[in-house]
Design a protein around this motif. Structure first.
Motif, PDB file in Angstrom:
ATOM      1  N   ASN A   1       3.516 -64.988 121.838  1.00 19.39           N
ATOM      2  CA  ASN A   1       3.501 -66.353 121.371  1.00 19.39           C
ATOM      3  C   ASN A   1       2.697 -67.228 122.318  1.00 19.39           C
ATOM      4  OD1 ASN A   1       5.198 -65.818 119.170  1.00 19.39           O
ATOM      5  ND2 ASN A   1       7.027 -66.067 120.444  1.00 19.39           N
ATOM      6  N   LEU A   2       1.984 -68.199 121.747  1.00 17.16           N
ATOM      7  CA  LEU A   2       1.225 -69.130 122.568  1.00 17.16           C
ATOM      8  C   LEU A   2       2.178 -70.065 123.298  1.00 17.16           C
ATOM      9  CD1 LEU A   2      -1.646 -70.114 120.127  1.00 17.16           C
ATOM     10  CD2 LEU A   2      -1.825 -68.703 122.155  1.00 17.16           C
TER      11      LEU A   2
ATOM     12  N   THR B   1       2.910 -76.116 121.756  1.00 17.34           N
ATOM     13  CA  THR B   1       3.403 -76.597 120.488  1.00 17.34           C
ATOM     14  C   THR B   1       2.413 -76.258 119.394  1.00 17.34           C
ATOM     15  OG1 THR B   1       4.345 -78.445 121.704  1.00 17.34           O
ATOM     16  CG2 THR B   1       4.302 -78.639 119.322  1.00 17.34           C
ATOM     17  N   SER B   2       2.885 -75.912 118.234  1.00 17.91           N
ATOM     18  CA  SER B   2       2.008 -75.554 117.126  1.00 17.91           C
ATOM     19  C   SER B   2       1.134 -76.722 116.730  1.00 17.91           C
ATOM     20  CB  SER B   2       2.846 -75.115 115.929  1.00 17.91           C
ATOM     21  OG  SER B   2       2.010 -74.790 114.846  1.00 17.91           O
TER      22      SER B   2
ATOM     23  N   ARG C   1      -1.241 -77.740 113.616  1.00 16.43           N
ATOM     24  CA  ARG C   1      -1.723 -77.432 112.275  1.00 16.43           C
ATOM     25  C   ARG C   1      -3.049 -78.135 112.069  1.00 16.43           C
ATOM     26  NH1 ARG C   1       1.160 -73.243 110.592  1.00 16.43           N
ATOM     27  NH2 ARG C   1       0.618 -73.751 108.429  1.00 16.43           N
TER      28      ARG C   1
ATOM     29  N   ALA D   1      -2.460 -64.283 116.287  1.00 16.02           N
ATOM     30  CA  ALA D   1      -1.509 -65.269 116.796  1.00 16.02           C
ATOM     31  C   ALA D   1      -2.094 -66.681 116.716  1.00 16.02           C
ATOM     32  CB  ALA D   1      -1.122 -64.940 118.236  1.00 16.02           C
ATOM     33  N   LEU D   2      -3.376 -66.797 117.049  1.00 14.18           N
ATOM     34  CA  LEU D   2      -4.028 -68.108 116.993  1.00 14.18           C
ATOM     35  C   LEU D   2      -4.126 -68.601 115.552  1.00 14.18           C
ATOM     36  CD1 LEU D   2      -6.891 -67.542 119.582  1.00 14.18           C
ATOM     37  CD2 LEU D   2      -4.902 -69.030 119.862  1.00 14.18           C
TER      38      LEU D   2
ATOM     39  N   SER E   1      -2.177 -67.894 113.100  1.00 15.44           N
ATOM     40  CA  SER E   1      -0.847 -68.317 112.691  1.00 15.44           C
ATOM     41  C   SER E   1      -0.473 -69.648 113.335  1.00 15.44           C
ATOM     42  CB  SER E   1       0.174 -67.240 113.075  1.00 15.44           C
ATOM     43  OG  SER E   1       1.484 -67.658 112.788  1.00 15.44           O
ATOM     44  N   GLU E   2      -0.795 -69.797 114.606  1.00 15.44           N
ATOM     45  CA  GLU E   2      -0.489 -71.033 115.333  1.00 15.44           C
ATOM     46  C   GLU E   2      -1.162 -72.241 114.697  1.00 15.44           C
ATOM     47  OE1 GLU E   2       0.988 -73.439 118.577  1.00 15.44           O
ATOM     48  OE2 GLU E   2       1.531 -71.464 117.833  1.00 15.44           O
TER      49      GLU E   2
END
Length: 227
Positions: A2-3, A6-7, A9, A42-43, A45-46
């Protein structure tokens, strides 16, 4: 993995550039440390996007020296390099004083108003210990000081060097309060010397200013390597 953030969008427009901007901020701030593996899935998705713009963003950041794309491993955040620091800051120390000598006599009242505003903003951010904008303000000040040189090709080269050293400049400014205060004092002295028409003194100070940042960074990285 996980990064550590904070996500974020992203909107569907110019998603590759937006992804590059978001990753650049994370790397510059140290949120993504050197050697951190940047996994495309992962990126994607983030950021809420597909892997294609993520791949384009990573290629863009590789061109800026912030990311290395390693065969069979993927993208990782570039390590801090003493050799790279020496080369990039040496080039800046050679080119920026030359541009300043040509630019300083042509700086306008509007330019000096802009420089004073940058100095005031830097002091405000420094007093509040908001280090996220120190590198940006440093680059803006250098850009304005050299903007009237009338040498667009050399200015373009220096703009690239400033971008490539931005990560290092932010690190150098974050090393200690003394580093920040010294940078603030030298920036103010540079502006005042240019305002007074002391062009040679300003160029000499700019050269020392760049060389000192380089030396401080080299010492920091070498000391960390020995630990």
């Amino acid at each position: 993995m996980n990064l550590p953030a904070t996500s974020l969008r992203l909107s569907p427009t110019t998603v590759a550039d937006q992804a590059a901007d978001a990753l650049r901020r994370k790397i510059m701030s140290g949120e993504l440390p050197e050697g951190f593996q940047l996994r495309q899935d992962a990126l994607a998705s983030e950021f809420g996007i597909s892997r294609i713009p993520v791949r384009e963003a990573l290629v863009q950041l590789e061109g800026e020296g912030l990311v290395r794309i390693v065969p069979h491993k993927g993208a990782v955040v570039s390590e801090l390099s003493v050799d790279e620091i020496s080369e990039l800051f040496m080039l800046r120390a050679l080119l920026e004083p030359v541009l300043l000598k040509k630019s300083a006599p042509r700086l306008t009242a509007e330019d000096f108003a802009q420089l004073d505003a940058i100095l005031a903003e830097y002091k405000q951010e420094l007093d509040a210990q908001r280090m996220t904008r120190w590198g940006e303000l440093n680059t803006r000040l250098h850009d304005v000081l050299m903007s009237r040189a009338g040498q667009p090709r050399t200015l373009a080269i220096v703009a690239t060097l400033l971008q490539q050293t931005d990560r290092y400049t932010r690190l150098q400014l974050s090393l200690s309060v003394d580093s920040c205060r010294r940078a603030e004092e030298e920036h103010e002295a540079l502006v005042n010397l240019c305002r007074a028409g002391e062009v040679r003194a300003a160029a000499a100070l700019l050269k020392r200013h760049i060389e000192h940042a380089c030396e401080e960074l080299e010492q920091f990285i070498l000391s960390r390597r020995r630990q």
